[in-house]
Design a protein around this motif. Structure first.
Motif, PDB file in Angstrom:
ATOM      1  N   ARG A  37      -3.059 106.886  19.027  1.00 40.99           N
ATOM      2  CA  ARG A  37      -1.786 106.305  18.597  1.00 40.99           C
ATOM      3  C   ARG A  37      -0.776 106.239  19.742  1.00 40.99           C
ATOM      4  O   ARG A  37       0.073 105.365  19.786  1.00 40.99           O
ATOM      5  CB  ARG A  37      -1.199 107.118  17.434  1.00 40.99           C
ATOM      6  CG  ARG A  37      -1.800 106.779  16.097  1.00 40.99           C
ATOM      7  CD  ARG A  37      -0.713 106.726  15.033  1.00 40.99           C
ATOM      8  NE  ARG A  37       0.423 105.895  15.429  1.00 40.99           N
ATOM      9  CZ  ARG A  37       1.539 105.732  14.739  1.00 40.99           C
ATOM     10  NH1 ARG A  37       1.675 106.355  13.595  1.00 40.99           N
ATOM     11  NH2 ARG A  37       2.502 104.965  15.164  1.00 40.99           N
ATOM     12  N   LEU A 120      -8.641 117.018  17.528  1.00 42.47           N
ATOM     13  CA  LEU A 120      -7.386 117.724  17.265  1.00 42.47           C
ATOM     14  C   LEU A 120      -6.554 117.001  16.212  1.00 42.47           C
ATOM     15  O   LEU A 120      -5.895 117.618  15.381  1.00 42.47           O
ATOM     16  CB  LEU A 120      -6.601 117.831  18.581  1.00 42.47           C
ATOM     17  CG  LEU A 120      -5.292 118.583  18.590  1.00 42.47           C
ATOM     18  CD1 LEU A 120      -5.466 119.989  18.049  1.00 42.47           C
ATOM     19  CD2 LEU A 120      -4.732 118.633  20.003  1.00 42.47           C
ATOM     20  N   GLN A 121      -6.611 115.673  16.250  1.00 44.66           N
ATOM     21  CA  GLN A 121      -5.794 114.890  15.323  1.00 44.66           C
ATOM     22  C   GLN A 121      -6.551 114.530  14.051  1.00 44.66           C
ATOM     23  O   GLN A 121      -6.211 113.582  13.352  1.00 44.66           O
ATOM     24  CB  GLN A 121      -5.257 113.648  16.044  1.00 44.66           C
ATOM     25  CG  GLN A 121      -4.495 114.048  17.311  1.00 44.66           C
ATOM     26  CD  GLN A 121      -3.718 112.918  17.965  1.00 44.66           C
ATOM     27  OE1 GLN A 121      -3.742 111.797  17.486  1.00 44.66           O
ATOM     28  NE2 GLN A 121      -3.018 113.229  19.033  1.00 44.66           N
TER      29      GLN A 121
ATOM     30  N   THR B  33      -0.194 116.875  13.794  1.00 44.06           N
ATOM     31  CA  THR B  33      -1.377 116.055  13.506  1.00 44.06           C
ATOM     32  C   THR B  33      -1.419 114.750  14.293  1.00 44.06           C
ATOM     33  O   THR B  33      -2.474 114.141  14.376  1.00 44.06           O
ATOM     34  CB  THR B  33      -1.470 115.693  12.013  1.00 44.06           C
ATOM     35  OG1 THR B  33      -0.188 115.399  11.516  1.00 44.06           O
ATOM     36  CG2 THR B  33      -2.072 116.831  11.226  1.00 44.06           C
ATOM     37  N   HIS B  34      -0.302 114.331  14.879  1.00 42.31           N
ATOM     38  CA  HIS B  34      -0.322 113.061  15.603  1.00 42.31           C
ATOM     39  C   HIS B  34       0.166 113.150  17.032  1.00 42.31           C
ATOM     40  O   HIS B  34       0.132 112.161  17.760  1.00 42.31           O
ATOM     41  CB  HIS B  34       0.506 112.011  14.853  1.00 42.31           C
ATOM     42  CG  HIS B  34       0.000 111.681  13.488  1.00 42.31           C
ATOM     43  ND1 HIS B  34       0.616 112.119  12.341  1.00 42.31           N
ATOM     44  CD2 HIS B  34      -1.083 110.993  13.078  1.00 42.31           C
ATOM     45  CE1 HIS B  34      -0.061 111.691  11.288  1.00 42.31           C
ATOM     46  NE2 HIS B  34      -1.097 111.012  11.699  1.00 42.31           N
ATOM     47  N   GLY B  35       0.634 114.302  17.449  1.00 41.62           N
ATOM     48  CA  GLY B  35       1.216 114.403  18.779  1.00 41.62           C
ATOM     49  C   GLY B  35       2.576 113.747  18.824  1.00 41.62           C
ATOM     50  O   GLY B  35       2.993 113.083  17.874  1.00 41.62           O
ATOM     51  N   ARG B  37       3.983 111.207  20.760  1.00 43.75           N
ATOM     52  CA  ARG B  37       4.043 109.748  20.791  1.00 43.75           C
ATOM     53  C   ARG B  37       3.469 109.123  19.527  1.00 43.75           C
ATOM     54  O   ARG B  37       3.902 108.069  19.079  1.00 43.75           O
ATOM     55  CB  ARG B  37       3.296 109.209  22.012  1.00 43.75           C
ATOM     56  CG  ARG B  37       4.082 109.258  23.299  1.00 43.75           C
ATOM     57  CD  ARG B  37       3.910 107.955  24.078  1.00 43.75           C
ATOM     58  NE  ARG B  37       4.139 106.777  23.271  1.00 43.75           N
ATOM     59  CZ  ARG B  37       3.945 105.527  23.675  1.00 43.75           C
ATOM     60  NH1 ARG B  37       3.491 105.303  24.889  1.00 43.75           N
ATOM     61  NH2 ARG B  37       4.173 104.505  22.882  1.00 43.75           N
ATOM     62  N   GLY B  38       2.477 109.782  18.950  1.00 40.40           N
ATOM     63  CA  GLY B  38       1.845 109.239  17.760  1.00 40.40           C
ATOM     64  C   GLY B  38       2.650 109.453  16.493  1.00 40.40           C
ATOM     65  O   GLY B  38       2.321 108.905  15.443  1.00 40.40           O
ATOM     66  N   ASN B 117      -1.687 119.850  21.211  1.00 38.10           N
ATOM     67  CA  ASN B 117      -1.390 118.442  21.451  1.00 38.10           C
ATOM     68  C   ASN B 117      -0.554 118.272  22.708  1.00 38.10           C
ATOM     69  O   ASN B 117      -0.839 117.436  23.561  1.00 38.10           O
ATOM     70  CB  ASN B 117      -0.614 117.855  20.260  1.00 38.10           C
ATOM     71  CG  ASN B 117      -1.504 117.026  19.350  1.00 38.10           C
ATOM     72  OD1 ASN B 117      -2.149 116.093  19.793  1.00 38.10           O
ATOM     73  ND2 ASN B 117      -1.531 117.373  18.080  1.00 38.10           N
TER      74      ASN B 117
END
Lengths: 212, 212
Positions: A37, A120-121, B33-35, B37-38, B117
């Motif tokens: 993403r 991880l995600q 769960t997305h970091g 930027r995500g 992350n």
DNA sequence: ATAATAATTTATCAAATGGTCAAATTTTCC
DNA sequence: GGAAAATTTGACCATTTGATAAATTATTAT
């Protein structure tokens, strides 16, 4: 007509093969440092030295690039474990596996981080690969290790947790490279710590597994 | 006038304190769960049950939320290592540390993934924390471990690589939870494997560190 | 009660992003 | 050399995203 967007793999032409390779190499750079993403097609196109529409001539979408990249790397990714030989000396085999994994972490850190980011995600894009290919391989090799234990050639322990420990400790040097370098006061290119790591891990796992 | 956007922390009002907490809890969910930027502000706002502008009334930007969250979690994050006591029994202390880290992985997996992350992606937003606080703590505790080794109470090994190995093996159960569950054929909520993991790791590290 | 302050919503922006398309250019093949 | 195919480009589009301003609705202190 747009050939590349129809046939996902071919690369019939020389140019197609070369460009697709260049794109995948750039995509590895970008995806491994920002996750799916967090990465943009523009970033990948820039890194590959081409325009976004041009890149999308070779791959139909961002997902397409990512999927192709993961598939392309999967074999390399699983090869160290595949090489674990049930007929070899148990301790030597495990140590060899650790060494190979550590060499992977040293020589292909981007590939390691690509998978690390994805898992991880929540592994939304590689779930099938985990429940399929990886799972079968682990099943097989865990049985090999369990066999060694049953024959009293290795200290009793849970084979799967042993694999986790090997994955974790070796991949750590690729995935958490930044932290490792800060803690060890290392420069960017310095890789001297991998020898220390190899010694440490071999010692740790051998002592833990050798029967006495 | 907009109080929250001026003074970053306060939360003078009851509502301010509560809402900021709710936002941080949701942000932990999303960022882990997305970091960075995500993740999107909308996602965090949705998860917190409020509108985006309303959320931005309490935090000045996405970075602001992330920074606050990281700072808020930092103490919890470092506490297991801080508790390593140089006056205790070396083996017991290391085992205690492993147990605490494993409990953290079990009880606070999101927090683990939040940091994972960030570090995985080059730690752009927490570099100072690594070169500062973490580095100092590691310096101190590595010296403690080295001291135990010098006094021949532990098997000789590189203290920093020992810490890496403990971090890697314990955090693995939080960071790569999806993979672990697939390989062990576990359901979503099942946490039974943490006891196996504790046994395995204690055995591994004890055998590796005990002098004979 | 009411004025002041705090909290929330609605409307809106500019930039970024994934992706398309037709036209222009280049390459390939005869 | 020239037709056909392959490649590249620039202009465009719809959404998403981070962020702001102004208007509106609670709260709270007096």
């Amino acid at each position: 007509m747009n050939v590349a967007s129809h046939t996902k793999k071919p690369g019939t032409t020389r140019i197609q093969r070369e460009k697709r390779q260049r794109i995948l190499a750039s995509a590895l750079d970008v995806f491994s440092t920002h996750g799916f993403r967090g990465s943009t097609i523009d970033q990948i196109a820039d890194a590959a030295g081409m325009s976004k529409p041009n890149l999308l001539y070779y791959f139909s979408s961002k997902e397409d690039i990512h999927r192709t990249l993961i598939e392309w790397q999967m074999e390399k990714w699983l090869s160290p474990l595949k090489a674990l030989n049930e007929n070899g000396d148990p301790l030597k085999e495990v140590c060899g596996y650790i060494r190979r994994k550590l060499e992977m972490a040293r020589d292909f850190p981007k590939e390691s981080r690509l998978f690390a980011n994805e898992i991880l995600q929540g592994a939304p894009r590689i779930r099938e690969m985990l429940t399929g290919e990886l799972n079968r391989l682990v099943e097989e090799k865990a049985a090999v290790i369990q066999n060694w234990i049953d024959r009293e050639e290795l200290n009793p322990c849970d084979a799967r947790h042993l694999l986790f420990a090997i994955w974790a400790t070796t991949q750590h040097y690729a995935d958490f490279d930044v932290q490792v370098r800060i803690v060890l006061h290392l420069e960017e290119g310095d890789q001297s710590h991998f020898e220390e790591a190899a010694r440490f891990l071999e010692n740790l796992f051998c002592k833990g597994l050798k029967r006495r």
